[in-house]
Design a protein around this motif. Sequence first.
Motif, PDB file in Angstrom:
ATOM      1  N   MET A 117     -12.457  25.855 -40.514  1.00  0.00           N
ATOM      2  CA  MET A 117     -13.532  26.394 -41.343  1.00  0.00           C
ATOM      3  C   MET A 117     -12.874  27.105 -42.525  1.00  0.00           C
ATOM      4  SD  MET A 117     -16.170  27.637 -38.392  1.00  0.00           S
ATOM      5  CE  MET A 117     -15.572  29.286 -38.223  1.00  0.00           C
ATOM      6  N   PRO A 118     -13.441  26.947 -43.723  1.00  0.00           N
ATOM      7  CA  PRO A 118     -12.780  27.503 -44.904  1.00  0.00           C
ATOM      8  C   PRO A 118     -12.581  29.024 -44.810  1.00  0.00           C
ATOM      9  CG  PRO A 118     -14.602  26.061 -45.529  1.00  0.00           C
ATOM     10  CD  PRO A 118     -14.663  26.219 -44.051  1.00  0.00           C
ATOM     11  N   THR A 119     -11.432  29.476 -45.285  1.00  0.00           N
ATOM     12  CA  THR A 119     -11.124  30.903 -45.308  1.00  0.00           C
ATOM     13  C   THR A 119     -11.512  31.470 -46.678  1.00  0.00           C
ATOM     14  OG1 THR A 119      -8.916  30.739 -46.274  1.00  0.00           O
ATOM     15  CG2 THR A 119      -9.086  30.356 -43.907  1.00  0.00           C
ATOM     16  N   PHE A 120     -11.283  32.763 -46.825  1.00  0.00           N
ATOM     17  CA  PHE A 120     -11.493  33.429 -48.116  1.00  0.00           C
ATOM     18  C   PHE A 120     -10.787  32.671 -49.247  1.00  0.00           C
ATOM     19  CE2 PHE A 120     -12.813  37.334 -45.913  1.00  0.00           C
ATOM     20  CZ  PHE A 120     -13.639  37.945 -46.849  1.00  0.00           C
ATOM     21  N   LEU A 121      -9.592  32.145 -48.965  1.00  0.00           N
ATOM     22  CA  LEU A 121      -8.798  31.545 -50.039  1.00  0.00           C
ATOM     23  C   LEU A 121      -9.210  30.114 -50.360  1.00  0.00           C
ATOM     24  CD1 LEU A 121      -5.233  32.902 -49.182  1.00  0.00           C
ATOM     25  CD2 LEU A 121      -6.662  33.530 -51.127  1.00  0.00           C
ATOM     26  N   ASP A 122      -9.985  29.499 -49.473  1.00  0.00           N
ATOM     27  CA  ASP A 122     -10.359  28.099 -49.692  1.00  0.00           C
ATOM     28  C   ASP A 122     -11.694  27.953 -50.403  1.00  0.00           C
ATOM     29  OD1 ASP A 122      -8.180  26.943 -48.055  1.00  0.00           O
ATOM     30  OD2 ASP A 122      -9.185  28.036 -46.445  1.00  0.00           O
ATOM     31  N   THR A 123     -12.502  28.984 -50.309  1.00  0.00           N
ATOM     32  CA  THR A 123     -13.900  28.861 -50.730  1.00  0.00           C
ATOM     33  C   THR A 123     -14.033  28.944 -52.248  1.00  0.00           C
ATOM     34  OG1 THR A 123     -14.510  29.868 -48.646  1.00  0.00           O
ATOM     35  CG2 THR A 123     -16.195  29.827 -50.350  1.00  0.00           C
ATOM     36  N   PRO A 124     -14.776  28.013 -52.834  1.00  0.00           N
ATOM     37  CA  PRO A 124     -14.915  28.036 -54.293  1.00  0.00           C
ATOM     38  C   PRO A 124     -15.757  29.219 -54.764  1.00  0.00           C
ATOM     39  CG  PRO A 124     -16.242  26.260 -53.343  1.00  0.00           C
ATOM     40  CD  PRO A 124     -15.460  26.868 -52.218  1.00  0.00           C
ATOM     41  N   GLU A 125     -15.696  29.429 -56.040  1.00  0.00           N
ATOM     42  CA  GLU A 125     -16.547  30.440 -56.664  1.00  0.00           C
ATOM     43  C   GLU A 125     -17.991  29.918 -56.583  1.00  0.00           C
ATOM     44  OE1 GLU A 125     -14.654  31.425 -60.408  1.00  0.00           O
ATOM     45  OE2 GLU A 125     -16.629  31.919 -61.182  1.00  0.00           O
ATOM     46  N   LEU A 126     -18.867  30.722 -56.038  1.00  0.00           N
ATOM     47  CA  LEU A 126     -20.256  30.285 -55.847  1.00  0.00           C
ATOM     48  C   LEU A 126     -21.171  31.077 -56.773  1.00  0.00           C
ATOM     49  CD1 LEU A 126     -20.251  30.308 -51.919  1.00  0.00           C
ATOM     50  CD2 LEU A 126     -19.797  28.360 -53.432  1.00  0.00           C
ATOM     51  N   HIS A 127     -21.976  30.374 -57.539  1.00  0.00           N
ATOM     52  CA  HIS A 127     -22.915  31.044 -58.438  1.00  0.00           C
ATOM     53  C   HIS A 127     -24.342  30.719 -58.003  1.00  0.00           C
ATOM     54  CE1 HIS A 127     -19.848  32.357 -61.319  1.00  0.00           C
ATOM     55  NE2 HIS A 127     -19.237  31.243 -60.982  1.00  0.00           N
TER      56      HIS A 127
END
Lengths: 333, 167, 808
Positions: C717-727
């Motif tokens: 599951m994606p970590t803090f460092l994998d997750t894209p910027e979400l708007h």
Amino acid sequence: MLRLPQFQVATPTTLAEAVDLLQRNSPGARLISGGTDILPNLKHFLDQPGLLVSLARVAELRRIDRDDRAGRLVLGAGLTLAEIAQHPDVRAYFPSLAKSAGLVAAPTIRNMATLGGNINLDTRCRYVNQTELWRGGIGGGCLKSEGQVCHVVPTGRRCVAAMSSDNVPVLISLGATIHLHGPAGQRALPLADYFHADGLRHTHAAPGEITAAISVPLPTSPRRCDYIKWSVRQSIDFPLVSVALRFDLDADRSDAAITDVSVVAGVLGAKPREVNKLDELVVGRSFADPSVAQIVSEAAYSQCKPLPNVPYDPAYRREMIRVLTRRAIAAMV
Amino acid sequence: MSQSSAILLSLTLNGEPVQVAAPAHWTLLEVLRYKLDLIGSKQGCDKGDCGACTVQIDGLPALACLTLAALADGRSVTTVEALGCGPVVHPLLDAFDRHDAAQCGFCTPGILMAAESLLRRSARPVTRHEAASALAGNLCRCTGYTKILDAVVDASERLRAEHDDGR
Amino acid sequence: MAADTPTQSPEPASAAEAERPDLTRETWQIGKVHRKVDAMERMRGVARYTDDLKLPGLLHAKILRSPHAHAKIRRIDASAALALPGVFAVVTGQDFKIPYGVIPWTPDENALAVHKVCHVGDGVAAVAAIDEDTANAALRAIVVDYEPLRAFFDPEEALATRDREHTINPYARKGNLSKHVLLEFGDVDAQIAGAELVVEGEYFFEGTTHGAIEPHCALAQVEPNGVLTVWSATQVSHYLHRELAKVLELPPHRIRVIQPPIGGAFGGKSEPFDLEFCVAKLAIKTGRPVKLLYTREEVFYSHRGRHPMKMKYRTGFTADGKITGVDARTILDGGAYSSFGLVTTYYSGQLLCAPYRFPAYRFDSTRAYTNKPACGPKRGHGSVQPRFALEIQLDKAAVALGIDPIELRRRNDIGADVATVNEFRVGSNGFQECLSRVESASGWRARRPTLPFGQGLGVAGSTYISGTNYPIYPNDMPQAAVQICLDRSGRARVFSGANDIGQGSNTMLAVIVSEELGVPLEDVRVLSADTDLCPVDLGAYSSRITLMVGNACLEAAQRLRRRVCRSVAQRWQIPANRVVLAGRMALDREDPARNVSSAQAFQWAEADHGLLGEVGSYNTPKDRHGDYRGGTIGASPAYSFTAHLAEVDVDTETGVVHVKKIWIAHDCGRALSRKIVEGQIEGSTYMGFGEALMEEHLIDPAHRGVHAGPSFLDYRMPTFLDTPELHAMIVEAPDKNGPYGAKEAGEGPLHSSIPAIANAIYDAVGVRLDRIPFSPPRVLAALRERAQLEEQGLVPAHKPDRRPRSAR
């Protein structure tokens, strides 16, 4: 919650005491340092030692010593990976080691896990790092657990679980020496000679021997070094591709001539692989010569053959050894 | 299989000296949750893969599920319960509350312990990337991390401002 | 990784603001940012989740699980386990002979295996012991004699076998068929035959799982008065209550189900599980409280996650990009039990008919039983997979026709207040605005034509239900009910059966009560999900709570408000509609200086009317669905709409896809609480991103059907460092069926994140990823295939003028 098997814990304060405890209680005694490798394995009931000998209170393992006269940095085995990654001497002299230590698992793990523990990290395999239920599901484990077959190489008689330490390839590339304390006294050997290709016991540590320190020779010439780790996530994961690179140069310019080279890959089989014959191929060439990246990456590709012992297609991982090695060299120029 | 006998631990827990008896094969997480009823530290994955059990040992974030209780003897352990004590709401908790950084809240205590350690050791407000790197061992399945980073950066700026005001 | 640009958003209402309501505003709470009513206690480690509960004399239970994917149980010998000191009881399938199923038409599982096990990890026996170690030792001492049977891991192979002997689940009517649905609306073949472009595609959506950080946990105790109390980390306390009564053969009034605070669910806790029955039975047998906490591995084997779906789509288009018809064939890999599978099979087709107008549509969906952990509902139940296929089909059409993908979607927009081809009534629809918002926020028009080879933007749209029009078991009673009491200190108490699973539904109720009765959120106490204390609610699934429970709450709150306003108006001798309740006061709208505290107003009303309590209930409108068999399944009072726009960077040498940013605009009707809605949008998008790039719930057929990696180390599951910027952007097209116009926000914004990424990859490098996850080896293989075709001159170069010189 997964439970640990029942054991006693001993907390010696000197190495000699720890060696003695291991010896008096063997077999059935195991070392614990940071605990981040052995405890998951014990929760999987891969072993049921009666005694865990903790190195947490052994102060002599926590030293870090720069000996300029002898030209080496001595790193105590009890230093945490976070301490290694942040130490000014490590960062100044061995940036590839600071990088590899800083890429292990996650920040919490790096605050706990030690250098000695990471060097002796048990080999890993998708068929062994699982619970009893899971191992029962595949028909009763494998060579490294309670079974009789290898699920990676079904015809093989030797365990090919993968050496998965981020730091071992780097330390070998830097020419590190491992210092062991055991019942027979102390000895030191090149870290490159510490490992052998058997996933069941992949180091040459004798029974009762404890990793006390690692010494790394200080660079005597200008140097370019790097560590490549590919994993699916940017954190938590073990490496799926792992390559350490070191080039010594005759001047501190990128077009200087290469005087020495070392490329070491991990996560193949139980033993790290030093890419060989590089001396004859690139020593003497200019580091800026674009063929260097080409030659070294092709050599790494042809000599390193990943196995399906860890997740992700071995052919893809092999290809990544080539691509990422070439890129890392190009980026250092 | 050998029986593990109970051992007596003395540690500094959330600033207070504590003595507790526990079997030698128990983890710190088990002792915190089931002996001391400090249930803020959660168990999510069993074996160090999620960060829900993050506490601070001697001020640094560490995983309670991979720490033998026996080896916490003599050390200083801080859990999320320490953050919630006191007459004033901790700026980090306040920022998490204002930014809606906790949804189910199960990973939050661990994230708070990792974040508190980061902010305490940082001389200036942290960037989003620094916060993300420091929290990269803590999984959150609800938020997509966005509001957690908003909250950590905001708390970091407020803490610095308070510090600069000489408080 | 997000950039260093903290989003600006309003602060939560401060106490001072609460004291001075703005009478020019139509509302004083709706749409604001709130502190959640229960967040602080959760964050501080004070709230007790199920595993945090302690009872005197507690026993610990564990379940013995099958190592076989398919086997008959010849005999179970638990005598050695029972003989161990500290072991109190053992139960097996013989204790649970009555089958159950969350869908009453498919009761096809037992709490523990009765005659055979159907997947690795199936429960076989359970023990209660003095501690966990003793319970584990007891499991090791139980001897089970299995007779292995042929196992099926491929749904098509399983369906091809008609032989009764190879039937996995005896409930199957024939072979291994779990459910088949074929529905056709309009003349699809003619519509597609007459199309100017026909896009055909095959898609595969791999299974994924919920991954809530809290493992399932349940605790049971027989109270001194004989009532069985079960605490469980469940999203559906009411259904659990019903199934416990059925399986344990106890009258429902002798059972109480309580849902403590829950550590995430996402559909993974939306039906009864073996542990709840086991702790209940063991508590009855031993007379002591019994607790069971799953290991993470057990959570993976309990699953009920997203169905793997193999989908074949044919879509016809006119030359100007309008859809003429959609023809879909889908195979669903169901696993060993039905779970919600009957509904999933319908949803795989029924939920696709918006936001685009389909002149004709046919779907043919078949769910197979296989020897795998059962699939069920995961966030975006049943429709995330077909949405993936359809949105890529649209993108392929846009490319083929040379139409901008956003424009193509605009041209097909179904609009508001219309009926879909499958006869569902759509009310409000903010899809056009969603498209415009992501288009302008991303700079789509200016940037997309100039992004170099390797970088790309992709768009996708979707819709989702705000609850289902019909409950899981047929009945004419309300779908939701809420009871509110006011007391003379100026506080409100809300009793609701709804399950707050971290989505913030308790806060949503407090916002409504606060809005209507003028008391701030901190003066509203919400008691939820306790079957003894709260009115029945059906639970937290299908995004029903805001609309349904919100409406019930609004009804009760408005009844109380009218009484309070009348009492105040009487004393001030003004018309009741001049009385405003806000800011912990009752005020005269025309003379705000005239005011009294909420407490005084409530006291006046209590004096006039007696104790201030009201109930509200909600039932769905019955004119929203299609008039055909199955036409009620998937119909909803209101539909949300979403547009996703993803920006990616594809590394053409490694196949690594870096999703840099995702813009999401979601029409939730009306945001009752702003940050909660944003949080649902961000969390949904994150979850979709993980499915798109890295998550895989795989059962390994080469190794006897074990899960390929039942841990958070191997299930990535994606970590803090994998997750894209979400708007996240909120779009509000209020629906007349929602409270204040509100629709769902918790599931819709997952759907289109996956195809938006797939479409962005195409824009970047010209390759189609028609199966998830878009793992680096798969992307690299696709890139090589395309390069080869380009070399052979079979396809033109992608973005030939925007490549770095060396790659041209």
